[in-house]
Design a protein around this motif. Structure first.
Motif, PDB file in Angstrom:
ATOM      1  N   ASN A  28       0.811  -1.231   0.000  1.00 40.46           N
ATOM      2  CA  ASN A  28       0.000   0.000   0.000  1.00 40.46           C
ATOM      3  C   ASN A  28       0.839   1.275   0.000  1.00 40.46           C
ATOM      4  OD1 ASN A  28       0.978   0.032   2.582  1.00 40.46           O
ATOM      5  ND2 ASN A  28      -1.005  -0.254   3.594  1.00 40.46           N
ATOM      6  N   GLU A  29       2.175   1.143  -0.226  1.00 40.57           N
ATOM      7  CA  GLU A  29       3.039   2.318  -0.264  1.00 40.57           C
ATOM      8  C   GLU A  29       3.495   2.662  -1.679  1.00 40.57           C
ATOM      9  OE1 GLU A  29       3.621   4.195   2.345  1.00 40.57           O
ATOM     10  OE2 GLU A  29       2.423   2.861   3.610  1.00 40.57           O
ATOM     11  N   ILE A  30       3.004   1.907  -2.667  1.00 43.28           N
ATOM     12  CA  ILE A  30       3.431   2.171  -4.047  1.00 43.28           C
ATOM     13  C   ILE A  30       2.980   3.555  -4.502  1.00 43.28           C
ATOM     14  CG2 ILE A  30       2.990   1.512  -6.455  1.00 43.28           C
ATOM     15  CD1 ILE A  30       3.208  -1.389  -5.572  1.00 43.28           C
ATOM     16  N   ILE A  31       1.732   3.909  -4.158  1.00 41.55           N
ATOM     17  CA  ILE A  31       1.266   5.278  -4.426  1.00 41.55           C
ATOM     18  C   ILE A  31       1.685   6.143  -3.246  1.00 41.55           C
ATOM     19  CG2 ILE A  31      -0.744   6.763  -4.694  1.00 41.55           C
ATOM     20  CD1 ILE A  31      -2.114   4.542  -6.205  1.00 41.55           C
ATOM     21  N   GLN A  32       2.528   7.115  -3.534  1.00 43.22           N
ATOM     22  CA  GLN A  32       3.083   7.946  -2.472  1.00 43.22           C
ATOM     23  C   GLN A  32       2.167   9.118  -2.120  1.00 43.22           C
ATOM     24  OE1 GLN A  32       7.079   9.897  -3.158  1.00 43.22           O
ATOM     25  NE2 GLN A  32       7.679   8.343  -1.668  1.00 43.22           N
ATOM     26  N   ASN A  33       1.512   9.663  -3.132  1.00 42.93           N
ATOM     27  CA  ASN A  33       0.655  10.826  -2.898  1.00 42.93           C
ATOM     28  C   ASN A  33      -0.311  10.974  -4.068  1.00 42.93           C
ATOM     29  OD1 ASN A  33       0.307  14.051  -3.472  1.00 42.93           O
ATOM     30  ND2 ASN A  33       0.299  13.602  -1.281  1.00 42.93           N
ATOM     31  N   ILE A  34      -1.508  11.483  -3.787  1.00 45.76           N
ATOM     32  CA  ILE A  34      -2.464  11.868  -4.835  1.00 45.76           C
ATOM     33  C   ILE A  34      -2.960  13.271  -4.502  1.00 45.76           C
ATOM     34  CG2 ILE A  34      -4.535  11.251  -6.115  1.00 45.76           C
ATOM     35  CD1 ILE A  34      -4.314   8.435  -4.937  1.00 45.76           C
ATOM     36  N   SER A  35      -2.696  14.214  -5.378  1.00 48.97           N
ATOM     37  CA  SER A  35      -3.129  15.601  -5.156  1.00 48.97           C
ATOM     38  C   SER A  35      -3.101  16.350  -6.472  1.00 48.97           C
ATOM     39  CB  SER A  35      -2.215  16.296  -4.137  1.00 48.97           C
ATOM     40  OG  SER A  35      -0.856  16.240  -4.542  1.00 48.97           O
ATOM     41  N   ASN A  36      -3.913  17.406  -6.556  1.00 49.75           N
ATOM     42  CA  ASN A  36      -3.968  18.235  -7.772  1.00 49.75           C
ATOM     43  C   ASN A  36      -4.220  17.407  -9.034  1.00 49.75           C
ATOM     44  OD1 ASN A  36      -3.417  20.394  -6.131  1.00 49.75           O
ATOM     45  ND2 ASN A  36      -1.335  20.719  -6.865  1.00 49.75           N
ATOM     46  N   ASN A  37      -5.052  16.370  -8.906  1.00 46.51           N
ATOM     47  CA  ASN A  37      -5.353  15.488 -10.049  1.00 46.51           C
ATOM     48  C   ASN A  37      -4.106  14.808 -10.600  1.00 46.51           C
ATOM     49  OD1 ASN A  37      -7.884  16.509  -9.621  1.00 46.51           O
ATOM     50  ND2 ASN A  37      -8.136  17.405 -11.648  1.00 46.51           N
ATOM     51  N   GLN A  38      -3.165  14.510  -9.711  1.00 43.26           N
ATOM     52  CA  GLN A  38      -1.929  13.845 -10.095  1.00 43.26           C
ATOM     53  C   GLN A  38      -1.619  12.723  -9.100  1.00 43.26           C
ATOM     54  OE1 GLN A  38       1.409  16.417 -11.004  1.00 43.26           O
ATOM     55  NE2 GLN A  38       0.056  18.134 -11.440  1.00 43.26           N
ATOM     56  N   VAL A  39      -1.079  11.631  -9.626  1.00 39.38           N
ATOM     57  CA  VAL A  39      -0.682  10.486  -8.804  1.00 39.38           C
ATOM     58  C   VAL A  39       0.844  10.418  -8.787  1.00 39.38           C
ATOM     59  CG1 VAL A  39      -0.866   7.995  -8.452  1.00 39.38           C
ATOM     60  CG2 VAL A  39      -2.775   9.258  -9.501  1.00 39.38           C
ATOM     61  N   PHE A  40       1.431  10.397  -7.585  1.00 40.07           N
ATOM     62  CA  PHE A  40       2.879  10.322  -7.424  1.00 40.07           C
ATOM     63  C   PHE A  40       3.247   8.915  -6.946  1.00 40.07           C
ATOM     64  CE2 PHE A  40       1.748  14.729  -7.067  1.00 40.07           C
ATOM     65  CZ  PHE A  40       2.816  15.444  -7.597  1.00 40.07           C
ATOM     66  N   LEU A  41       4.172   8.290  -7.636  1.00 37.79           N
ATOM     67  CA  LEU A  41       4.585   6.933  -7.304  1.00 37.79           C
ATOM     68  C   LEU A  41       5.857   6.919  -6.458  1.00 37.79           C
ATOM     69  CD1 LEU A  41       3.968   5.174 -10.743  1.00 37.79           C
ATOM     70  CD2 LEU A  41       2.438   5.270  -8.762  1.00 37.79           C
ATOM     71  N   ASN A  42       5.998   5.862  -5.680  1.00 45.85           N
ATOM     72  CA  ASN A  42       7.159   5.672  -4.808  1.00 45.85           C
ATOM     73  C   ASN A  42       8.255   4.964  -5.608  1.00 45.85           C
ATOM     74  OD1 ASN A  42       9.033   4.864  -2.867  1.00 45.85           O
ATOM     75  ND2 ASN A  42       7.462   4.599  -1.295  1.00 45.85           N
ATOM     76  N   TYR A  43       9.123   5.724  -6.237  1.00 48.76           N
ATOM     77  CA  TYR A  43      10.140   5.178  -7.129  1.00 48.76           C
ATOM     78  C   TYR A  43      11.103   4.249  -6.394  1.00 48.76           C
ATOM     79  CZ  TYR A  43       9.010   7.980 -11.253  1.00 48.76           C
ATOM     80  OH  TYR A  43       8.401   8.513 -12.369  1.00 48.76           O
ATOM     81  N   GLU A  44      11.504   4.634  -5.219  1.00 51.35           N
ATOM     82  CA  GLU A  44      12.465   3.820  -4.461  1.00 51.35           C
ATOM     83  C   GLU A  44      11.890   2.439  -4.173  1.00 51.35           C
ATOM     84  OE1 GLU A  44      15.086   4.077  -0.299  1.00 51.35           O
ATOM     85  OE2 GLU A  44      13.660   5.663  -0.833  1.00 51.35           O
ATOM     86  N   LEU A  45      10.652   2.407  -3.712  1.00 50.64           N
ATOM     87  CA  LEU A  45      10.007   1.130  -3.405  1.00 50.64           C
ATOM     88  C   LEU A  45       9.817   0.293  -4.675  1.00 50.64           C
ATOM     89  CD1 LEU A  45       8.516  -0.757  -1.431  1.00 50.64           C
ATOM     90  CD2 LEU A  45       6.440   0.572  -1.878  1.00 50.64           C
TER      91      LEU A  45
END
Length: 547
Positions: free
Chosen positions: A394-411
């Motif tokens: 459940n940490e693959i998606i790091q953040n969702i805001s401003n109609n954008q999805v940020f992924l956890n690149y390191e993980l």
């Protein structure tokens, strides 16, 4: 004298005269002061809807005696305040200037950041953190910066707005001063140590005068309310109103309501916030002696109250109509002051907006137009559950805001997963939702060059270092907002089509229906002044504007 020598002397004489004429023309056309006005959340149709009620000396004067670009658009997503002000004054889009929202998720610090926050500076004129602001996150120069550089820093820049981001991003990096309004229990204009160590005496005197408190009065319609036929009913379910008053209906007793609505903050949410902004701008013109030197000065003014009122009451409200009729009076007052203090035809004004606004979706639905609301929190939670079910993390998606999805690149890298595969899974999932219109991945935006449509707008707003990995847009007239009041942020025409007026020294008289974009404003003013463009300009000169 030989014929050849005669020709050489004649050509030299003509060349010298031509050079002198050019010098005189430049001197003649160069304004002593440029005033850049941004009306926050002004749809283009506010000019046409309310035109017949405007005075001869405000909007009509600028349209009649200046130049109007009637097909002017914001050419990126998101259409919000900070990107708007940055784009107007830099002549480019968030792709280059880096202001991708009012706030955004910072992938390095892994936290939300505000567009003008700067903890390295100190508040000036307040003890509040509201004074810890600067243009440090703006990556390129503004037109005001270029004017300062061109004049060896002699030309002044003073920037004013109720909102900190409206003042700071307009003035740029080299402004002599940027001032914004601190409401709450203080009620005064403030700044930061980025610009000064203390407020000038004239600002202190203005803050200590009773002028600000004089706006705690009744807000009633400027004219008889029955004559406000360009807006809907006064009593509707589409408006929020003020705490402490049961219905969002005129009149509003601000002296009584201030206790329930943030004290001085309530002024910002009425047309009197615009009047206060003009009061302060006029004082700045006088005390800073703007337009009095041999070098061009800049004054930027952003009217923030129009945005607060639109969010509160909606685009079809009588409150919005009254606000623009009153703003017209304030612009008339400003132009008359410029005539007197700087001199007729000695200054140039441009007026535009940072974004428009949608009609209230509830209202649109009531007249059978498709519209609705996006349940952001539940959609985001559902998306995280979906990705977790695929990858058991459940940490693959790091953040969702401003109609954008940020992924956890390191993980993702540690688990040897494929980033593009995850992007595509998220895209396919989001496209199953009725309220979402389009979805694009970082891979698409980085590897393709789009020239039209929604994807081109997203690409113009996409900053490689700051933006997310999957970007989505909502369907027309679908907003993630409360069920009362208007919002904005999309690339649809109700958010992108805004006014652009030029007036004064060096400006042609006329209008055009040829499409112009927000990035065209700065290079047009640069051409007028004969100075270099801001260093990230991507727009073009609007040739018809410059006389």
């Amino acid at each position: 004298m030989t014929y050849r020598l005669f020709i050489i002397i004649l050509l030299f004489f003509l060349s010298t005269n031509a050079q002198e004429k050019i010098k005189k023309d430049v001197k003649k056309t160069k304004p002593k002061l440029v005033v850049g006005i941004v009306v926050d959340q002004m749809r283009y149709d506010y000019l046409t809807r309310f035109y017949n009620r405007f005075s001869e000396g405000g909007f009509k004067r600028m349209i009649r005696d200046g130049f109007s670009c009637n097909n002017h658009h914001i050419d990126y997503i998101p259409t919000t305040t900070a990107p708007g002000h940055a784009s107007i004054f830099t002549g480019t889009t968030p792709q280059n200037h880096g202001i991708i929202g009012n706030s955004w998720y910072d992938k390095i610090s892994k936290q939300k950041v505000y567009c003008v926050e700067d903890n390295t500076v100190s508040p000036v004129g307040t003890s509040s953190s509201a004074g810890r602001m600067s243009p440090i996150k703006l990556k390129i120069t503004t037109i005001a910066d270029q004017n300062r550089l061109h004049t060896q820093m002699r030309g002044k820049t003073i920037s004013i707005a109720l909102k900190d981001r409206g003042a700071i991003l307009s003035g740029g990096h080299t402004a002599n001063a940027a001032y914004w309004f601190r409401g709450k229990g203080q009620g005064g204009w403030i700044s930061s140590s980025y610009y000064m160590t203390k407020l000038p005496k004239w600002v202190v005197d203005f803050n200590e005068s009773n002028l600000i408190d004089s706006y705690f009065r009744d807000w009633d319609t400027l004219y008889e309310i029955d004559s406000y036929t360009a807006s809907g009913n006064d009593n509707t379910k589409f408006e929020r109103g003020f705490k402490g008053q049961e219905k969002a209906m005129f009149p509003y007793d601000l002296l009584r309501l201030k206790e329930f609505n943030g004290q001085y903050d309530i002024i910002k949410h009425t047309p009197y916030g615009n009047s206060l902004t003009v009061d302060f701008a006029i004082e700045a013109i006088t005390k800073e002696k703007l337009g009095k030197s041999n070098d061009t000065d800049f004054l930027t003014i952003s009217f923030s109250s129009t945005d607060y009122i639109g969010h509160n009451f909606g685009a079809n409200s009588k409150e919005v109509e009254d606000t623009y009729l009153r703003l017209d009076q304030d612009i008339k007052r400003l132009l008359m002051t410029l005539d007197k203090k700087v001199g007729e035809n000695q200054y140039t004004v441009f007026l535009t907006s940072d974004h428009g606004a949608t009609q209230v979706p509830q209202y649109l639905k009531s007249v059978k137009i498709p519209a609705g609301y996006f349940k952001e929190a539940s959609v985001h939670l559902n998306m995280k559950y979906y990705i977790n079910s695929l990858y058991q993390d459940n940490e693959i998606i790091q953040n969702i805001s401003n109609n954008q999805v940020f992924l956890n690149y390191e993980l993702i890298n540690n688990k040897n997963l494929k980033i593009e595969e995850i992007q595509n899974k998220i895209t396919n999932h989001l496209l199953t939702l009725k309220s979402i219109d389009k979805v694009y991945t970082r891979s698409q935006l980085e590897n393709m060059n789009y020239t039209y449509g929604t994807v081109a707008l997203l690409q113009n707003g996409f900053h490689q270092k700051r933006s997310g990995d999957v970007l989505y847009t909502l369907s027309p007239s679908i907003i993630a907002y409360s069920r009362t009041g208007s919002s904005h942020g999309s690339g649809y025409t109700y958010d992108s089509h805004v006014p652009l007026l030029f007036y004064g020294n060096g400006i042609s008289q006329g209008a055009t229906k040829i499409k112009t974009t927000v990035s065209d404003i700065a290079p047009t003013i640069s051409a007028l002044l004969g100075i270099s463009n801001p260093n990230g300009v991507t727009g073009n000169i609007i040739n018809e504007v410059v006389d």
